[in-house]
Design an enzyme around this catalytic site. Structure first.
Site, short mmCIF file in Angstrom:
data_model
loop_
_atom_site.label_atom_id
_atom_site.label_comp_id
_atom_site.label_asym_id
_atom_site.label_seq_id
_atom_site.Cartn_x
_atom_site.Cartn_y
_atom_site.Cartn_z
N THR A 57 0.85 -1.19 0.00
CA THR A 57 0.00 0.00 0.00
C THR A 57 0.89 1.24 0.00
OG1 THR A 57 -1.60 -1.32 1.24
CG2 THR A 57 -2.06 1.00 1.10
N HIS A 58 2.07 1.11 -0.60
CA HIS A 58 3.03 2.20 -0.63
C HIS A 58 2.85 3.02 -1.91
CE1 HIS A 58 5.69 -0.67 1.96
NE2 HIS A 58 4.66 -0.19 2.62
N MET A 59 1.79 3.81 -1.94
CA MET A 59 1.53 4.69 -3.08
C MET A 59 2.18 6.04 -2.79
SD MET A 59 -0.98 2.31 -3.61
CE MET A 59 -1.92 2.77 -5.02
#
EC number: 1.1.99.3
Length: 615
Positions: free
Chosen positions: A541-543
């Site tokens: 979830t590393h946007m």
């Protein structure tokens, strides 16, 4: 009019009905904070300390260790990891996704590839706890690559740029965040003095002003095997910095934490031991004592309200828990929601020029990036027992020999680096059962394979830095709207040639570690040529990006202090400010940048409201 008293005023803009809606206007506050995850909690604490009246608006429900982390209900994999209890409700609002501009984007309707949080604490309540700083090279990536490899080394269409702030400037804020989080780790050097050699320190780590608040967590057997194998092939293993406490700790704000017991339920869960750092555990207890602070849950912000010339924000409009439109006037607006929610709000509100990939002009939505992750699993015979049910979300052993620019990229022709690690966070019985390739998905053969491999495997990742490209961007979708009648955010994203070549190189190097462990089988691998982004498989979830920081208002949405170039009383902390992805997890960088921005607000902006950097 007292605080919280309402009057009815007409408000134009997006609404659930046609034309003008009627909203309730509250008394003005000094600052409104949109989103109460790590960035929002840090900003709220800093601004309250500065004497401001602060209201934080969180779209999700109230959450806390109790009841959300109450044992034993909190270790229910079906409820939390499978049914995604703590994550964003996509039936109300989501994003649309397409691989390139020739396609029609469709809504992301099932949580899979990435898992945005919602509710008090945001994703900070249910993150893993991996708490890195940043490699200094990644803060001036473009200028570094151009100086070392030449301007032509960076591929056409790659839009990486410098952050506009240095590691030395941010170091005090990394230190401040670690003391708030209660981070466990092993330092390499402190003020130039070597302390970490042969003690778990990172050979490649930049200098620190002080040690970690707590010693590194104990190494699982998987981490020990990985460290031995990495050393045997000439790499430099070190203890991963972890926001899961290795012992009891009282933080800067007086919040108390208990030692992690390696229960294996970190990512996707609220920690029942008060051992994993979260806004709920580490900051909110102190904020609750502040009479100038108020947190409002179930408050979905629709837009930032601007003056007619769009040069100043007057507050925000949100929907409360009863579905009523409410106007919250404020002198200062902080957008501290999840990465793409910050971008969405800026686009909906008309803050900054939207990015146009055809002309490469505009700033809001540009340089969207992700994480280029690859995984290998080593399967052993029954003489090697790894107990994978044991785990802590941030604990593990990593190597940085191929992170950032710690090796010569010249012969390989790609941009970016990757740490490798074993991060045993607890392999669950529903979603985490590895089996060899070719195993049926059910039946007696599947059961036999699970029994043969579960307790005898190790998983390791190459956590590659993802670069930004002209082709990957965010804008408003022309076809789909959310339940509130607003255009959804559209994500145009796919893996590029640089990403695939980097992943293949990194997996080849990581495979050397895997082979040195002498497993009976290795499964997994890198992306192949032509691989497309798959929304159905969890990655991270590393946007990042979309409202990036920089020194030029033509190529960045916010300045080096995370202040909007166009609307100077709007600040936008979060991973949305990253011009490209990092090799490390983003949370440590988000926290440091937020403290850095908060100090600039307290010491400069409040004394003389206006632009902190002249365009």
């Amino acid at each position: 009019m007292e605080r919280g008293e309402r009057v009815s005023v007409p408000v134009s803009g997006y609404s659930r009905g046609e034309g003008v809606t009627v909203a309730n206007e509250l008394k003005k506050v000094d600052a409104v904070v949109v989103g109460f995850g790590w960035a929002g909690a840090i900003m709220a604490k800093e601004l309250t300390e500065a004497g401001l009246n602060v209201v934080a608006l969180e779209r999700g429900p109230h959450r806390d260790t109790y009841p959300d982390g109450a044992y034993p209900q909190s270790i229910d994999e079906l409820t939390y990891n499978i049914r995604k209890k703590l994550f964003q409700d996509l039936s109300k609002s989501t994003v649309t996704i397409r691989h390139d501009a020739s396609q029609t984007a469709v809504p992301y309707r099932q949580l899979a590839a990435f898992l945005p949080g919602t509710g008090t604490g945001g994703a900070g309540l249910h993150w893993s706890g991996v708490h890195f700083r940043v490699d200094p090279v990644e803060l001036n990536l473009r200028s570094h690559y151009e100086a070392r490899y030449g301007k032509n080394f960076i591929p056409e269409g790659m839009t990486i740029q410098d952050f506009g702030v240095s590691y030395n400037e941010l170091e005090p804020f990394f230190d401040q965040a670690e003391k708030v989080f209660g981070t466990s780790g092993s330092a390499w050097t402190i003020k130039g003095k070597m302390i970490g050699k042969e003690k778990g320190g990172n050979f490649y780590a930049p200098d620190r002003s002080s040690d970690f608040p707590l010693p590194a967590q104990k190494r699982t057997y998987s981490a020990q095997l990985f460290a031995q194998a990495a050393e045997s092939v000439g790499y430099h293993p070190y203890d991963m910095p972890s926001a899961n406490t290795s012992g009891p700790y009282t933080n800067t704000y007086g919040a108390q934490m208990g030692p992690c017991n390696f229960c294996g339920y970190c990512s996707g869960y609220a920690c029942y031991m008060y051992s994993k750092a979260s806004p709920n555990v580490n900051i909110l207890p102190a904020l609750r004592q502040e009479p100038k602070f108020e947190l409002r849950n179930n408050a979905y912000v629709l837009r930032v309200n601007l003056t007619g010339d769009k040069k100043r924000a007057t507050g925000v409009t949100y929907l409360d828990g009863q579905g009523r439109e409410v106007v919250q006037p404020a002198d200062l607006v902080i957008l501290s929601a999840f990465q793409f929610h910050n971008v969405h709000l800026m686009l909906l509100s008309g803050i900054g020029q939207p990015y146009n990939p055809i002309t490469n002009e505009g700033v809001v939505g540009r340089n969207f990036a992700y994480q280029n992750i690859s995984t290998l699993k080593a399967l052993f015979d029954k003489n090697t027992t790894t107990n994978p049910f044991i785990g802590a979300g941030g604990a593990g052993v990593a190597v940085d020999d191929f992170n950032a620019d710690n090796f010569d990229h010249g012969p390989y022709g790609f941009v970016g680096g990757s740490p490798f690690w074993v991060n045993q966070a607890g392999t669950k019985p529903v979603s985490g059962l590895p089996t060899p390739k070719g195993t049926p998905n059910w039946g007696s053969q599947w059961k036999a394979a699970v029994a043969d491999t579960y307790n005898h495997h190790i998983s390791m990742d190459a956590h590659g830095a993802h670069q930004s490209y002209r082709a990957n961007y965010l804008d408003l979708d022309p076809n789909y709207k959310n339940v509130y009648g607003q255009p959804l955010l559209r994500m145009t994203f796919d893996w590029q040639d640089n990403d695939i070549r980097m992943a293949q190189f990194m997996v080849g190097k990581m495979r050397k570690i895997t082979e040195a462990m002498n497993p009976k089988m290795i499964i997994g691998g890198a992306k192949g040529p032509g691989t497309h982004f798959d929304t159905t498989v969890y990655q991270t979830t590393h946007m990042s990006g979309g409202a990036i920081m920089g020194e030029d208002p033509k190529t960045s949405a916010v300045n080096r202090y995370l202040q909007s170039w166009d609307v100077p009383n709007v600040f936008v902390p979060g991973a949305s400010a990253f011009p490209q992805g990092l090799g490390y997890n983003p949370t440590g960088m988000v926290a440091a940048l937020t403290y850095w921005s908060a100090k600039a607000i307290r010491e400069q902006y409040l004394k003389n409201p206006g632009p902190l950097v002249q365009a």
